[in-house]
Design a protein around this motif. Sequence first.
Motif, PDB file in Angstrom:
ATOM      1  N   GLY A  87       0.782  -1.224   0.000  1.00 51.43           N
ATOM      2  CA  GLY A  87       0.000   0.000   0.000  1.00 51.43           C
ATOM      3  C   GLY A  87       0.817   1.279   0.000  1.00 51.43           C
ATOM      4  N   LYS A  88       2.082   1.194  -0.391  1.00 54.95           N
ATOM      5  CA  LYS A  88       2.934   2.380  -0.466  1.00 54.95           C
ATOM      6  C   LYS A  88       3.181   2.704  -1.940  1.00 54.95           C
ATOM      7  N   TYR A  89       2.960   3.956  -2.274  1.00 57.40           N
ATOM      8  CA  TYR A  89       3.083   4.377  -3.661  1.00 57.40           C
ATOM      9  C   TYR A  89       4.080   5.507  -3.774  1.00 57.40           C
ATOM     10  N   PRO A  90       4.725   5.638  -4.911  1.00 55.59           N
ATOM     11  CA  PRO A  90       4.507   4.882  -6.130  1.00 55.59           C
ATOM     12  C   PRO A  90       5.147   3.496  -6.053  1.00 55.59           C
ATOM     13  N   ILE A  91       4.607   2.619  -6.850  1.00 57.58           N
ATOM     14  CA  ILE A  91       5.209   1.302  -7.051  1.00 57.58           C
ATOM     15  C   ILE A  91       6.063   1.424  -8.305  1.00 57.58           C
ATOM     16  N   ILE A  92       7.347   1.163  -8.163  1.00 54.42           N
ATOM     17  CA  ILE A  92       8.265   1.266  -9.301  1.00 54.42           C
ATOM     18  C   ILE A  92       8.749  -0.127  -9.668  1.00 54.42           C
ATOM     19  N   LEU A  93       8.478  -0.526 -10.891  1.00 56.34           N
ATOM     20  CA  LEU A  93       8.974  -1.789 -11.412  1.00 56.34           C
ATOM     21  C   LEU A  93      10.172  -1.472 -12.309  1.00 56.34           C
ATOM     22  N   ALA A  94      11.345  -1.900 -11.893  1.00 57.78           N
ATOM     23  CA  ALA A  94      12.550  -1.691 -12.700  1.00 57.78           C
ATOM     24  C   ALA A  94      12.681  -2.873 -13.654  1.00 57.78           C
ATOM     25  N   ASP A  95      12.489  -2.618 -14.924  1.00 58.69           N
ATOM     26  CA  ASP A  95      12.575  -3.659 -15.944  1.00 58.69           C
ATOM     27  C   ASP A  95      14.045  -3.851 -16.303  1.00 58.69           C
ATOM     28  N   GLN A  96      14.770  -4.463 -15.379  1.00 60.82           N
ATOM     29  CA  GLN A  96      16.226  -4.580 -15.479  1.00 60.82           C
ATOM     30  C   GLN A  96      16.671  -5.368 -16.698  1.00 60.82           C
ATOM     31  N   SER A  97      15.898  -6.351 -17.096  1.00 68.68           N
ATOM     32  CA  SER A  97      16.310  -7.179 -18.231  1.00 68.68           C
ATOM     33  C   SER A  97      16.136  -6.470 -19.569  1.00 68.68           C
ATOM     34  N   ASP A  98      15.441  -5.332 -19.578  1.00 63.76           N
ATOM     35  CA  ASP A  98      15.233  -4.597 -20.825  1.00 63.76           C
ATOM     36  C   ASP A  98      15.828  -3.193 -20.734  1.00 63.76           C
TER      37      ASP A  98
END
Length: 195
Positions: free
Chosen positions: A39-50
């Motif tokens: 429930g903590k924002y922002p949610i950051i998805l690091a697309d490390q493979s790309d």
Amino acid sequence: PIKKKKAEDLARWIWTLRALWQRKLLTPSQALIQGEKLGKYPIILADQSDNSGGGAPSDGTEILRLFIERKLKDAAVLYIVDPETAKKASEVAVGHVIDIEVGGKSHPRMGPPVPMRAEVVSISDGRVVYDGPMFAGLEVNHGKSVLVKQDGVYVVVISLAHQPVDLAFTRSLGLDCASMQYLCVKSTGHFRSGF
């Protein structure tokens, strides 16, 4: 011979303890669910493979597809390298809605292109001077670039490979990343200083 023995000893030590340094990777969907549970924002998805900074094409579509399928609001994907889409979107006026297929053009492993009926939010020649802590003062060129939006999902589409390292470029496009609840950055760690 001493250097070789030391190298072999080090290699054996690393191999013996490899389980300590390995972890099961989360899928983007699992990571998103885990972030939402916190429930903590922002949610950051690091697309490390790309990450184009590591030589990847930066046109993978898995997270973009996830954001659209989940009908997320206040979500952004930074950056998808897709010169064809950037050109097509830049040929219409800001505010127009167009049908585009984003990403997934470099290799089948990157996922298929994502069909979008997107509003063209802004158009840029891609030039910007970074102002974040990492490369402040450095002028870079992302090539013809656009910010497009479908429902609550924004996508920055660029023509020349760069990873997001600071907020100057997104600001120049009119995207306020601080107001986003979900961010996908195609970067491994360089984004941390600017974001």
